[in-house]
Design a protein around this motif. Structure first.
Motif, PDB file in Angstrom:
ATOM      1  N   SER A  65       0.820  -1.208   0.000  1.00  0.00           N
ATOM      2  CA  SER A  65       0.000   0.000   0.000  1.00  0.00           C
ATOM      3  C   SER A  65       0.857   1.262   0.000  1.00  0.00           C
ATOM      4  CB  SER A  65      -0.924  -0.001   1.216  1.00  0.00           C
ATOM      5  OG  SER A  65      -1.673   1.196   1.283  1.00  0.00           O
ATOM      6  N   GLN A  66       1.901   1.278   0.836  1.00  0.00           N
ATOM      7  CA  GLN A  66       2.769   2.457   0.918  1.00  0.00           C
ATOM      8  C   GLN A  66       3.574   2.648  -0.362  1.00  0.00           C
ATOM      9  OE1 GLN A  66       2.874   4.873   3.158  1.00  0.00           O
ATOM     10  NE2 GLN A  66       1.224   3.871   4.295  1.00  0.00           N
ATOM     11  N   LEU A  67       4.025   1.567  -0.964  1.00  0.00           N
ATOM     12  CA  LEU A  67       4.792   1.668  -2.214  1.00  0.00           C
ATOM     13  C   LEU A  67       3.920   2.213  -3.340  1.00  0.00           C
ATOM     14  CD1 LEU A  67       6.803  -1.669  -2.058  1.00  0.00           C
ATOM     15  CD2 LEU A  67       7.748   0.643  -1.831  1.00  0.00           C
ATOM     16  N   LEU A  68       2.663   1.760  -3.399  1.00  0.00           N
ATOM     17  CA  LEU A  68       1.764   2.207  -4.460  1.00  0.00           C
ATOM     18  C   LEU A  68       1.366   3.667  -4.311  1.00  0.00           C
ATOM     19  CD1 LEU A  68      -0.557  -0.914  -4.809  1.00  0.00           C
ATOM     20  CD2 LEU A  68       1.034  -0.051  -6.519  1.00  0.00           C
ATOM     21  N   MET A  69       1.550   4.210  -3.119  1.00  0.00           N
ATOM     22  CA  MET A  69       1.209   5.617  -2.896  1.00  0.00           C
ATOM     23  C   MET A  69       2.255   6.560  -3.474  1.00  0.00           C
ATOM     24  SD  MET A  69      -0.418   5.448   0.968  1.00  0.00           S
ATOM     25  CE  MET A  69      -0.808   7.201   1.026  1.00  0.00           C
ATOM     26  N   LEU A  70       3.432   6.019  -3.821  1.00  0.00           N
ATOM     27  CA  LEU A  70       4.457   6.841  -4.462  1.00  0.00           C
ATOM     28  C   LEU A  70       4.012   7.176  -5.876  1.00  0.00           C
ATOM     29  CD1 LEU A  70       7.659   4.963  -3.237  1.00  0.00           C
ATOM     30  CD2 LEU A  70       6.845   7.199  -2.467  1.00  0.00           C
ATOM     31  N   GLY A  71       4.106   8.426  -6.240  1.00  0.00           N
ATOM     32  CA  GLY A  71       3.563   8.904  -7.506  1.00  0.00           C
ATOM     33  C   GLY A  71       4.044   8.190  -8.755  1.00  0.00           C
ATOM     34  N   ASP A  72       5.329   7.827  -8.819  1.00  0.00           N
ATOM     35  CA  ASP A  72       5.885   7.237 -10.036  1.00  0.00           C
ATOM     36  C   ASP A  72       5.795   5.720 -10.078  1.00  0.00           C
ATOM     37  OD1 ASP A  72       6.730   9.635 -11.364  1.00  0.00           O
ATOM     38  OD2 ASP A  72       8.304   9.828  -9.858  1.00  0.00           O
ATOM     39  N   VAL A  73       5.232   5.110  -9.035  1.00  0.00           N
ATOM     40  CA  VAL A  73       5.073   3.656  -9.015  1.00  0.00           C
ATOM     41  C   VAL A  73       3.768   3.291  -9.726  1.00  0.00           C
ATOM     42  CG1 VAL A  73       4.674   1.629  -7.564  1.00  0.00           C
ATOM     43  CG2 VAL A  73       6.421   3.292  -6.923  1.00  0.00           C
ATOM     44  N   THR A  74       3.856   2.464 -10.771  1.00  0.00           N
ATOM     45  CA  THR A  74       2.662   2.056 -11.514  1.00  0.00           C
ATOM     46  C   THR A  74       2.147   0.703 -11.062  1.00  0.00           C
ATOM     47  OG1 THR A  74       4.055   1.132 -13.274  1.00  0.00           O
ATOM     48  CG2 THR A  74       3.307   3.403 -13.544  1.00  0.00           C
ATOM     49  N   SER A  75       3.028  -0.147 -10.529  1.00  0.00           N
ATOM     50  CA  SER A  75       2.586  -1.429  -9.979  1.00  0.00           C
ATOM     51  C   SER A  75       3.627  -1.945  -8.999  1.00  0.00           C
ATOM     52  CB  SER A  75       2.354  -2.468 -11.093  1.00  0.00           C
ATOM     53  OG  SER A  75       3.578  -2.838 -11.693  1.00  0.00           O
ATOM     54  N   ALA A  76       3.179  -2.729  -8.031  1.00  0.00           N
ATOM     55  CA  ALA A  76       4.085  -3.296  -7.031  1.00  0.00           C
ATOM     56  C   ALA A  76       3.593  -4.678  -6.636  1.00  0.00           C
ATOM     57  CB  ALA A  76       4.165  -2.383  -5.813  1.00  0.00           C
ATOM     58  N   ASP A  77       4.425  -5.674  -6.887  1.00  0.00           N
ATOM     59  CA  ASP A  77       4.104  -7.042  -6.495  1.00  0.00           C
ATOM     60  C   ASP A  77       4.963  -7.387  -5.283  1.00  0.00           C
ATOM     61  OD1 ASP A  77       3.324  -9.666  -6.336  1.00  0.00           O
ATOM     62  OD2 ASP A  77       4.624 -10.354  -7.967  1.00  0.00           O
ATOM     63  N   VAL A  78       4.332  -7.499  -4.123  1.00  0.00           N
ATOM     64  CA  VAL A  78       5.060  -7.742  -2.863  1.00  0.00           C
ATOM     65  C   VAL A  78       4.663  -9.107  -2.323  1.00  0.00           C
ATOM     66  CG1 VAL A  78       5.547  -6.875  -0.547  1.00  0.00           C
ATOM     67  CG2 VAL A  78       5.040  -5.265  -2.393  1.00  0.00           C
ATOM     68  N   GLN A  79       5.648  -9.872  -1.860  1.00  0.00           N
ATOM     69  CA  GLN A  79       5.399 -11.205  -1.321  1.00  0.00           C
ATOM     70  C   GLN A  79       6.402 -11.505  -0.217  1.00  0.00           C
ATOM     71  OE1 GLN A  79       5.832 -13.672  -4.777  1.00  0.00           O
ATOM     72  NE2 GLN A  79       8.029 -13.334  -4.931  1.00  0.00           N
ATOM     73  N   LEU A  80       6.190 -12.605   0.470  1.00  0.00           N
ATOM     74  CA  LEU A  80       7.074 -12.964   1.586  1.00  0.00           C
ATOM     75  C   LEU A  80       8.340 -13.682   1.130  1.00  0.00           C
ATOM     76  CD1 LEU A  80       4.506 -14.131   4.301  1.00  0.00           C
ATOM     77  CD2 LEU A  80       5.848 -12.033   4.289  1.00  0.00           C
ATOM     78  N   THR A  81       8.308 -14.276  -0.076  1.00  0.00           N
ATOM     79  CA  THR A  81       9.487 -14.978  -0.576  1.00  0.00           C
ATOM     80  C   THR A  81      10.327 -14.068  -1.460  1.00  0.00           C
ATOM     81  OG1 THR A  81       8.190 -15.816  -2.440  1.00  0.00           O
ATOM     82  CG2 THR A  81       8.364 -17.219  -0.491  1.00  0.00           C
ATOM     83  N   ALA A  82      11.649 -14.229  -1.432  1.00  0.00           N
ATOM     84  CA  ALA A  82      12.548 -13.358  -2.184  1.00  0.00           C
ATOM     85  C   ALA A  82      12.531 -13.694  -3.683  1.00  0.00           C
ATOM     86  CB  ALA A  82      13.963 -13.502  -1.631  1.00  0.00           C
ATOM     87  N   PRO A  83      12.722 -12.669  -4.584  1.00  0.00           N
ATOM     88  CA  PRO A  83      12.762 -11.241  -4.239  1.00  0.00           C
ATOM     89  C   PRO A  83      11.379 -10.773  -3.822  1.00  0.00           C
ATOM     90  CG  PRO A  83      12.762 -11.514  -6.615  1.00  0.00           C
ATOM     91  CD  PRO A  83      12.863 -12.892  -6.040  1.00  0.00           C
ATOM     92  N   GLN A  84      11.323 -10.069  -2.723  1.00  0.00           N
ATOM     93  CA  GLN A  84      10.040  -9.792  -2.090  1.00  0.00           C
ATOM     94  C   GLN A  84       9.254  -8.640  -2.692  1.00  0.00           C
ATOM     95  OE1 GLN A  84      12.418  -9.764   1.418  1.00  0.00           O
ATOM     96  NE2 GLN A  84      10.945 -11.057   2.493  1.00  0.00           N
TER      97      GLN A  84
END
Length: 243
Positions: free
Chosen positions: A21-40
């Protein structure tokens, strides 16, 4: 451009949702796939964002530390449409058609078509069906919902409460429980819900719509706006008819 990162400190799905949620709030971020396994974290951005800025955003979510993974950047071709617009939104269009058809048939057996009765039945079935999909994977819905809803961003538990509110509203419309209160609650709840949807669509954020829970991977679009706006409009019209 797409970059990969490792995020230390995440231990559960709630952590993942807050970080995303915090990463997507950055203006230049168009998508963010976050997970518990690396690369996270795999982050697509319009222009390069320094790790320090990403770290500042994650600090707001919790005690997380972000570092580049495998050099950080990998070149990827722009994502292409995997199917037509109709194929993408086929699940929600089919559900909408089934609900509309079923509720019209209910009115068809009566001597006279009653708009008020049809809207009540439509909203009853709508909330019951949509709450079913959300409740089928409650945690998945909560994680997805927290990425854009204005309340769920601040209180993760709202994602667990919301499907039960929809279920309760569906039952209330079905049994005609206190119509004024039911429509007022619908108007307020859906009015709040549409704010996060509008923000995401207008900012062109490529995130998953949580309207059908985590069962279908539907992108956020004007379809979601129409869905929420329809519920707001119907509840508003019925309120005016009763007051």
């Amino acid at each position: 451009m797409t970059h990969t990162y490792n995020i230390a400190g995440m231990t559960c799905g709630k952590c993942v949702a807050k970080a995303k949620s915090q990463l997507l709030m950055l203006g230049d971020v168009t998508s963010a796939d976050v997970q518990l396994t690396a690369p996270q974290a795999t982050i697509t951005m319009q222009k390069h964002i320094p790790v320090a800025k990403l770290q500042d955003a994650l600090t707001k979510a919790g005690n997380y530390t972000i570092t580049e993974a495998d050099g950080g950047m990998h070149h990827a071709a722009p994502a292409e449409e995997t199917g037509s617009w109709l194929e993408t939104y086929k699940p929600i269009l089919l559900i909408g058609a089934y609900i509309t058809g079923a509720t019209l048939l209910i009115e068809a057996i009566n001597d006279r078509f009653n708009w008020h009765s049809w809207m009540e039945n439509f909203m009853a079935v709508f909330f019951l069906v949509f709450s079913f999909f959300k409740l089928s994977n409650l945690r998945g819905f909560a994680e997805s919902y927290s990425s854009y809803d204005i309340i769920a961003k601040r209180w993760f538990g709202w994602g667990y409460v919301y499907p039960f509110i929809e279920l309760s509203l569906g039952i209330a419309y079905l049994i005609n429980f206190n119509p004024v209160l039911t429509n007022a609650v619908t108007f307020v709840v859906m009015g709040i819900s549409i704010i996060g949807v509008l923000q995401s669509v207008l900012n062109k954020r490529k995130i998953q719509c949580a309207c059908l829970g985590a069962v279908f991977n539907l992108p956020m679009s004007t379809i979601t706006i129409i869905e929420d706006a329809l519920m707001i409009a119907m509840s508003g019209v019925m309120l005016l008819m009763m007051l």
